[in-house]
Design a protein around this motif. Structure first.
Motif, short mmCIF file in Angstrom:
data_model
loop_
_atom_site.label_atom_id
_atom_site.label_comp_id
_atom_site.label_asym_id
_atom_site.label_seq_id
_atom_site.Cartn_x
_atom_site.Cartn_y
_atom_site.Cartn_z
N ARG A 85 0.86 -1.18 0.00
CA ARG A 85 0.00 0.00 0.00
C ARG A 85 0.89 1.24 0.00
O ARG A 85 1.79 1.35 0.83
N MET A 86 0.66 2.17 -0.93
CA MET A 86 1.51 3.36 -1.05
C MET A 86 0.67 4.60 -1.26
O MET A 86 -0.36 4.56 -1.93
N THR A 87 1.15 5.71 -0.70
CA THR A 87 0.47 7.00 -0.83
C THR A 87 1.22 7.90 -1.81
O THR A 87 2.44 7.92 -1.84
N MET A 88 0.44 8.67 -2.56
CA MET A 88 0.98 9.61 -3.53
C MET A 88 0.11 10.86 -3.52
O MET A 88 -1.12 10.77 -3.53
N ALA A 89 0.71 12.04 -3.48
CA ALA A 89 -0.05 13.29 -3.55
C ALA A 89 -0.30 13.65 -5.01
O ALA A 89 0.58 13.52 -5.86
#
Length: 253
Positions: free
Chosen positions: A23-27
């Motif tokens: 699971r990864m976050t990106m703006a």
């Protein structure tokens, strides 16, 4: 004896539980046609479509956060508050705090003139030739646009033949108003903005830069296993032609 049974049960349970989810976050950002909001106020774009396909194939979750300016995104990434930045160039400096995926597309920088404008600019075939001539150029204020442009820039600045712009909207407006003969910029971004403004362009017969870009993963918040999952997904999608089809739909060079 009881402790041994507990440890054995824990070992067996661990062997059947799934691995921690990828699971990864990106703006998000406004960088059309790579990432942008469409007429329905939904986020779309070449990079977003490519990333969604890659993450789906890798069985990973991509979490998109609200828009942030470029400098803010870079800062949060280095602080470990974002897991992923797209369209990244791999550099020795970044390798100290990031992991890089296989390339998922190329970035291409071209030089454009306004269709029907006077002059013989379409015969210019290199930045060295451009630097020796008399043509004027519009270029982005910041960013790396290749060694040939970097070498030609000082002479053009000295002659007063180089002006800069902050956004491609501004650059196309300046070109359309005759503020310069030529415009330098990301091929897809320039074409996208020119279509929005109804400005017809000619493309000079050379690229200032063509280079692979990668997914840049935060080394502090992601693992080598995460990277391996994404790389395997990129490889499979390239073999099946899925990523090529997405790139082709945006006329990516």
């Amino acid at each position: 004896m009881r402790l041994r049974h507990v440890l054995l049960a824990a070992t067996l349970l661990g062997s059947v539980l799934p691995a921690l989810a990828c699971r990864m976050t990106m703006a998000l950002e406004q960088w059309p046609p790579y990432v942008y909001r469409d007429a329905q106020d939904s986020y779309t774009g070449l990079d977003l479509e490519l990333l969604r396909a890659i993450f789906k194939e890798a069985h990973c979750t991509l979490v998109t956060l609200p828009e942030l300016p470029t400098a803010r995104r870079q800062l949060l990434f280095q602080k470990g508050e974002l897991d992923l930045l797209p369209a990244a160039s791999e550099t020795p400096e970044r390798q100290s705090y990031a992991r890089f995926s296989l390339s998922y597309r190329d970035e291409a920088v071209g030089v454009f003139s306004k269709s029907g404008a006077p002059g013989n600019h379409r015969q210019v075939a290199s930045f060295a030739q451009l630097a020796r001539g008399k043509s004027t150029l519009l270029a982005p204020k910041v960013g790396w646009y290749g060694a040939d442009y970097a070498a030609a820039r000082p002479a053009m600045e000295k002659d007063g033949r180089l002006n800069t712009f902050g956004s491609f909207r501004q650059g196309i407006l300046m070109l359309d108003a005759g503020r310069a003969d030529l415009l330098l910029g990301d091929v897809l971004a320039v074409r996208h903005e020119a279509r929005l403004q109804g400005v017809a362009l000619n493309t000079l017969p050379f690229l200032a830069l063509r280079a692979p870009v990668h997914l840049m993963l935060n080394a502090r918040t992601t693992s080598a296993a995460d990277l391996a999952q994404l790389n395997a997904a990129i490889t499979r999608l390239e073999q099946r032609g899925v990523l090529a089809a997405i790139r082709s739909s945006y006329e990516a060079p």
